[in-house]
Every structure is written in C-alpha cells, then in structure tokens.
Design a protein around this motif. Structure first.
Motif, mmCIF file in Angstrom:
data_model
loop_
_atom_site.group_PDB
_atom_site.id
_atom_site.type_symbol
_atom_site.label_atom_id
_atom_site.label_comp_id
_atom_site.label_asym_id
_atom_site.label_seq_id
_atom_site.Cartn_x
_atom_site.Cartn_y
_atom_site.Cartn_z
ATOM 1 N N SER A 78 11.473 -2.458 0.327
ATOM 2 C CA SER A 78 12.060 -2.450 -1.011
ATOM 3 C C SER A 78 12.368 -1.032 -1.475
ATOM 4 C CB SER A 78 11.115 -3.130 -2.003
ATOM 5 O OG SER A 78 9.857 -2.468 -2.008
ATOM 6 N N THR A 79 11.744 -0.042 -0.822
ATOM 7 C CA THR A 79 11.931 1.359 -1.166
ATOM 8 C C THR A 79 11.537 2.207 0.040
ATOM 9 O OG1 THR A 79 11.260 3.146 -2.673
ATOM 10 C CG2 THR A 79 9.600 1.502 -2.150
ATOM 11 N N LYS A 86 2.581 1.661 -0.905
ATOM 12 C CA LYS A 86 1.128 1.509 -0.907
ATOM 13 C C LYS A 86 0.638 0.982 -2.252
ATOM 14 C CE LYS A 86 -2.319 4.437 -1.379
ATOM 15 N NZ LYS A 86 -3.075 5.643 -1.307
ATOM 16 N N ALA A 87 1.232 1.431 -3.341
ATOM 17 C CA ALA A 87 0.833 0.953 -4.677
ATOM 18 C C ALA A 87 1.046 -0.556 -4.805
ATOM 19 C CB ALA A 87 1.607 1.696 -5.760
ATOM 20 N N GLU A 88 2.123 -1.065 -4.210
ATOM 21 C CA GLU A 88 2.367 -2.514 -4.243
ATOM 22 C C GLU A 88 1.260 -3.254 -3.503
ATOM 23 O OE1 GLU A 88 6.273 -2.999 -2.557
ATOM 24 O OE2 GLU A 88 7.276 -2.227 -4.350
ATOM 25 N N TYR A 126 -2.599 -0.988 5.981
ATOM 26 C CA TYR A 126 -2.057 0.276 6.471
ATOM 27 C C TYR A 126 -0.555 0.082 6.579
ATOM 28 C CZ TYR A 126 -1.511 4.621 9.007
ATOM 29 O OH TYR A 126 -1.139 5.892 9.372
ATOM 30 N N ILE A 127 0.224 0.941 5.927
ATOM 31 C CA ILE A 127 1.664 0.757 5.829
ATOM 32 C C ILE A 127 2.383 1.817 6.656
ATOM 33 C CG2 ILE A 127 3.635 0.642 4.245
ATOM 34 C CD1 ILE A 127 0.316 0.344 2.672
ATOM 35 N N VAL A 128 3.369 1.345 7.422
ATOM 36 C CA VAL A 128 4.241 2.229 8.198
ATOM 37 C C VAL A 128 5.660 1.954 7.734
ATOM 38 C CG1 VAL A 128 5.135 2.783 10.491
ATOM 39 C CG2 VAL A 128 2.700 2.266 10.195
ATOM 40 N N TYR A 129 6.411 3.015 7.449
ATOM 41 C CA TYR A 129 7.818 2.889 7.045
ATOM 42 C C TYR A 129 8.666 3.520 8.147
ATOM 43 C CZ TYR A 129 12.191 3.589 4.574
ATOM 44 O OH TYR A 129 13.512 3.581 4.225
ATOM 45 N N GLU A 134 9.506 -1.923 6.509
ATOM 46 C CA GLU A 134 8.103 -1.614 6.289
ATOM 47 C C GLU A 134 7.264 -2.541 7.160
ATOM 48 O OE1 GLU A 134 6.070 -2.907 2.560
ATOM 49 O OE2 GLU A 134 8.065 -3.618 2.000
ATOM 50 N N PHE A 135 6.162 -1.994 7.669
ATOM 51 C CA PHE A 135 5.239 -2.721 8.523
ATOM 52 C C PHE A 135 3.866 -2.626 7.880
ATOM 53 C CE2 PHE A 135 8.651 -0.823 10.940
ATOM 54 C CZ PHE A 135 9.194 -1.925 11.589
#
Length: 161
Positions: A78-79, A86-88, A126-129, A134-135
C-alpha cells in the motif's frame, strides 16, 4: 600462563559470536513461491503455497518436530514507507483483545505477547519491502509458541549478518 590467556581469549571470542537462533538451519530460497527472499529453516521444513483470491500469496514453512511454523503473506504494498507498513502490522496485533505487550521492536519487525487467562502466546511480524510488494513474515496460527520458539523463527527470517 600464555596458554591460559589464549584459551580465555578464544572462549570469549566464541561466546561473543553467540547463537542467533539459526543453529542447524539451512538456507531456503523462497523465490519459486514468488517471494524473492532467502530464510533459514530446519532441514525437515516443508513448504506449501496457495493464493488467496488472486490477491495474496500465502506461503507456509513448517517443521513440527522443530516447533517451527512460519507463514508469509505476499501482496502489493500500500506504500513504500517501511515505518508505515510496520505501523499497520503493529495496529493489527494491538487490536487483538488478548494483546499484552510488545516484547521487542526493530525497524522491520517486532515480537509480541498475547495473554489468554494465564497462558502467554508469543508471535512476531517481520516485513520485507521489494519492488512494489510487501512480504509479511509471521508465526503460523496453528500452534501456541513460547518466547524462545518465536525468537528462533523471527531470527530465521531476518537477513544473515
């Protein structure tokens, strides 16, 4: 005396290296599942992949004998703002009525505790962009995991240092 000093230095060096929770794990490239990331997983881990409504790729990596169960949700981002992504995820976790606390927080992820009555259940995100996708790596929801188990899974999805 010199031998004792050398032995002590070697011991301290080895202790400083420490374990990052990946001992006995091997590299697992998830590219064939449309996730351009390599993680560390037990040799016995099995990977299953599905697509949810043509919008989200759902990849699960499990090794029940090792108490290892990770789910990866891959979708269009989304961004491109990692802090916002991460905030989402933090908001989703905090909205759970059993949410207790954030145990550890880093720029790309966090470990949290949920408490149901007197039982603590730990989880992580854990987020990967990459590119425009996004993953989101997280523990799977088919088990109750201890903090050490979640820390091991969390460390296994982070890039090697």
């Amino acid at each position: 005396m010199r031998l004792i000093y050398s032995g002590l230095c070697l011991f301290l060096t080895l202790m400083a290296c420490g374990s990052d929770g990946r001992d006995g794990f091997k590299s697992l490239d998830l590219t064939q599942y449309n996730v351009p990331v390599t993680i560390q997983a037990p040799d016995s881990a099995k990977v299953t992949a599905s697509n949810l409504s043509g919008v989200i790729d759902d990849i699960t990596i499990k090794s029940p004998a090792d108490r290892f169960a990770i789910q990866v949700l891959a979708s269009n981002a989304s961004t491109n703002d990692m802090a916002r992504l991460k905030a989402e995820e933090l908001e989703y976790v905090r909205d759970n009525r059993y949410f207790e606390r954030i145990v550890r927080e880093e720029p790309q992820g966090f470990i949290f505790e949920n408490r149901i009555d007197t039982t603590s259940a730990y989880g992580f995100r854990y987020i990967v962009y990459r590119g425009d996708r996004e993953f989101v790596f997280q523990n799977s929801f088919d088990g109750v995991f201890t903090l050490p188990e979640v820390e091991t899974m969390y460390e296994s999805v982070k890039p090697a240092k």
